[in-house]
Design a protein around this motif. Structure first.
Motif, mmCIF file in Angstrom:
data_model
loop_
_atom_site.group_PDB
_atom_site.id
_atom_site.type_symbol
_atom_site.label_atom_id
_atom_site.label_comp_id
_atom_site.label_asym_id
_atom_site.label_seq_id
_atom_site.Cartn_x
_atom_site.Cartn_y
_atom_site.Cartn_z
ATOM 1 N N PRO A 104 -43.937 13.619 22.747
ATOM 2 C CA PRO A 104 -45.352 14.311 22.858
ATOM 3 C C PRO A 104 -45.451 15.525 21.965
ATOM 4 N N GLU A 105 -46.657 16.070 21.757
ATOM 5 C CA GLU A 105 -46.916 17.173 21.039
ATOM 6 C C GLU A 105 -46.179 17.246 19.480
ATOM 7 N N PRO A 106 -46.121 16.245 18.722
ATOM 8 C CA PRO A 106 -45.453 16.343 17.351
ATOM 9 C C PRO A 106 -45.674 17.357 16.691
ATOM 10 N N ASP A 107 -46.826 17.889 16.508
ATOM 11 C CA ASP A 107 -47.412 19.105 15.991
ATOM 12 C C ASP A 107 -46.519 20.285 16.371
ATOM 13 N N ARG A 108 -46.259 20.570 17.832
ATOM 14 C CA ARG A 108 -45.547 21.650 18.279
ATOM 15 C C ARG A 108 -44.348 21.784 17.693
ATOM 16 N N ILE A 109 -43.542 20.337 17.704
ATOM 17 C CA ILE A 109 -42.009 20.130 17.524
ATOM 18 C C ILE A 109 -42.053 20.545 15.944
ATOM 19 N N HIS A 110 -42.878 19.992 15.217
ATOM 20 C CA HIS A 110 -42.890 20.560 13.977
ATOM 21 C C HIS A 110 -42.900 21.889 13.656
ATOM 22 N N ASP A 111 -43.872 22.554 14.384
ATOM 23 C CA ASP A 111 -43.823 24.039 13.854
ATOM 24 C C ASP A 111 -42.729 24.687 14.292
ATOM 25 N N LEU A 112 -41.902 24.309 15.419
ATOM 26 C CA LEU A 112 -40.664 24.986 15.788
ATOM 27 C C LEU A 112 -39.652 24.776 14.690
ATOM 28 N N VAL A 113 -39.726 23.576 14.229
ATOM 29 C CA VAL A 113 -38.729 23.353 13.133
ATOM 30 C C VAL A 113 -38.822 24.004 12.041
ATOM 31 N N VAL A 114 -40.238 24.246 11.476
ATOM 32 C CA VAL A 114 -40.636 25.306 10.363
ATOM 33 C C VAL A 114 -40.129 26.495 10.614
ATOM 34 N N ALA A 115 -40.223 26.948 11.729
ATOM 35 C CA ALA A 115 -40.227 28.503 12.221
ATOM 36 C C ALA A 115 -38.737 28.595 12.052
ATOM 37 N N ALA A 116 -37.751 27.630 12.617
ATOM 38 C CA ALA A 116 -36.332 27.750 12.739
ATOM 39 C C ALA A 116 -35.729 27.756 11.206
ATOM 40 N N GLN A 117 -36.393 26.970 10.373
ATOM 41 C CA GLN A 117 -35.976 26.812 9.057
ATOM 42 C C GLN A 117 -36.443 27.880 7.964
ATOM 43 N N GLU A 118 -37.298 28.721 8.632
ATOM 44 C CA GLU A 118 -37.696 29.912 7.861
ATOM 45 C C GLU A 118 -37.025 31.254 8.345
ATOM 46 N N ALA A 119 -36.171 31.342 9.548
ATOM 47 C CA ALA A 119 -35.648 32.120 10.193
ATOM 48 C C ALA A 119 -34.628 32.559 9.533
ATOM 49 N N PRO A 120 -34.071 33.966 9.353
ATOM 50 C CA PRO A 120 -32.730 34.168 8.392
ATOM 51 C C PRO A 120 -31.600 33.521 9.457
ATOM 52 N N GLY A 151 -35.043 3.537 24.257
ATOM 53 C CA GLY A 151 -35.110 3.714 25.779
ATOM 54 C C GLY A 151 -33.909 4.673 26.198
ATOM 55 N N ARG A 152 -32.739 4.607 25.281
ATOM 56 C CA ARG A 152 -31.530 5.126 25.895
ATOM 57 C C ARG A 152 -31.585 6.439 25.003
ATOM 58 N N ALA A 153 -32.437 6.628 24.054
ATOM 59 C CA ALA A 153 -32.081 7.821 22.994
ATOM 60 C C ALA A 153 -32.638 9.101 23.770
ATOM 61 N N VAL A 154 -32.127 10.089 23.289
ATOM 62 C CA VAL A 154 -32.458 11.485 23.611
ATOM 63 C C VAL A 154 -32.487 12.229 22.342
ATOM 64 N N TYR A 155 -33.701 12.774 22.062
ATOM 65 C CA TYR A 155 -33.870 13.710 20.696
ATOM 66 C C TYR A 155 -33.645 15.159 20.936
ATOM 67 N N THR A 156 -32.710 16.043 20.051
ATOM 68 C CA THR A 156 -32.506 17.143 20.522
ATOM 69 C C THR A 156 -32.780 17.813 19.027
ATOM 70 N N VAL A 157 -33.641 19.235 18.936
ATOM 71 C CA VAL A 157 -33.972 19.911 17.882
ATOM 72 C C VAL A 157 -33.455 21.230 18.278
ATOM 73 N N THR A 158 -32.187 21.729 17.436
ATOM 74 C CA THR A 158 -31.853 23.021 17.600
ATOM 75 C C THR A 158 -32.329 23.959 16.457
ATOM 76 N N ASP A 159 -31.570 25.116 16.624
ATOM 77 C CA ASP A 159 -31.804 26.027 15.456
ATOM 78 C C ASP A 159 -31.159 25.810 14.251
#
Length: 174
Positions: free
Chosen positions: A158-174, A82-90
């Motif tokens: 929420p929407e784990p598939d969208r988060i997965h796609d964001l991470v994959v796009a960030a990993q493939e970016a130069p 309950g105290r956690a916050v998740y952050t995904v950056t580039d």
């Protein structure tokens, strides 16, 4: 978005931030307090019969310790989540404490492949970053034997598939 300001490094771009949406006991955690309470009650009844010379305070300590041992993991996990916050950056995935801002776990995006490991009917899901034998959820409960490794599990997002796609796009970016 609910992200502590100390989490982002200079020049780092925020892709997604969120918190676990629904936190409760999962799997066999539902049985742990029930089984433990029955076991502790049986112990409280048997200990005075087997060891009649022990004082009542000893029985109270056995009961309190037993109840704490069975109930604490079940109660602590939702409190910590309950105290956690998740952050995904580039650049990385970060799990921070939203109250103190302290970073609990982090991993560079290039070193951890994302995988949606569970998707519920309500749209909430779990994302694992890293090999399955190294994944540790935010509460610190090891799924494998290598707790000291930095693999991360984002629970009830929420929407784990969208988060997965964001991470994959960030990993493939130069």
């Amino acid at each position: 978005m609910d992200v502590p300001s100390i989490v982002l490094s200079p020049g780092e771009r925020l892709l997604w931030s969120g918190r676990p949406q629904r936190i409760g006991p999962v799997g066999l955690e539902w049985l742990r307090p029930v089984f433990g309470s029955v076991l502790v009650a049986a112990s409280a009844a048997v200990v005075p019969l087997v060891f009649p010379g022990y004082p009542f305070a000893f029985v109270v300590v056995v009961v309190a310790g037993g109840l704490a041992g069975f109930w604490w993991p079940v109660l602590a996990r939702p409190w910590v989540l309950g105290r956690a916050v998740y952050t995904v950056t580039d650049r990385r995935v970060v799990v921070a404490d939203r109250v103190s801002g302290r970073v609990r776990r982090q991993a560079e995006l290039g070193t951890v492949p994302p995988a949606v490991t569970w998707l519920g009917r309500d749209g909430l899901g779990t994302l694992d970053f890293g090999p399955p034998d190294l994944v540790v959820d935010v509460a610190g409960y090891s799924v494998g034997w290598h707790r000291e490794r930095t693999a991360i599990r984002l629970v009830a997002v929420p929407e784990p598939d969208r988060i997965h796609d964001l991470v994959v796009a960030a990993q493939e970016a130069p």
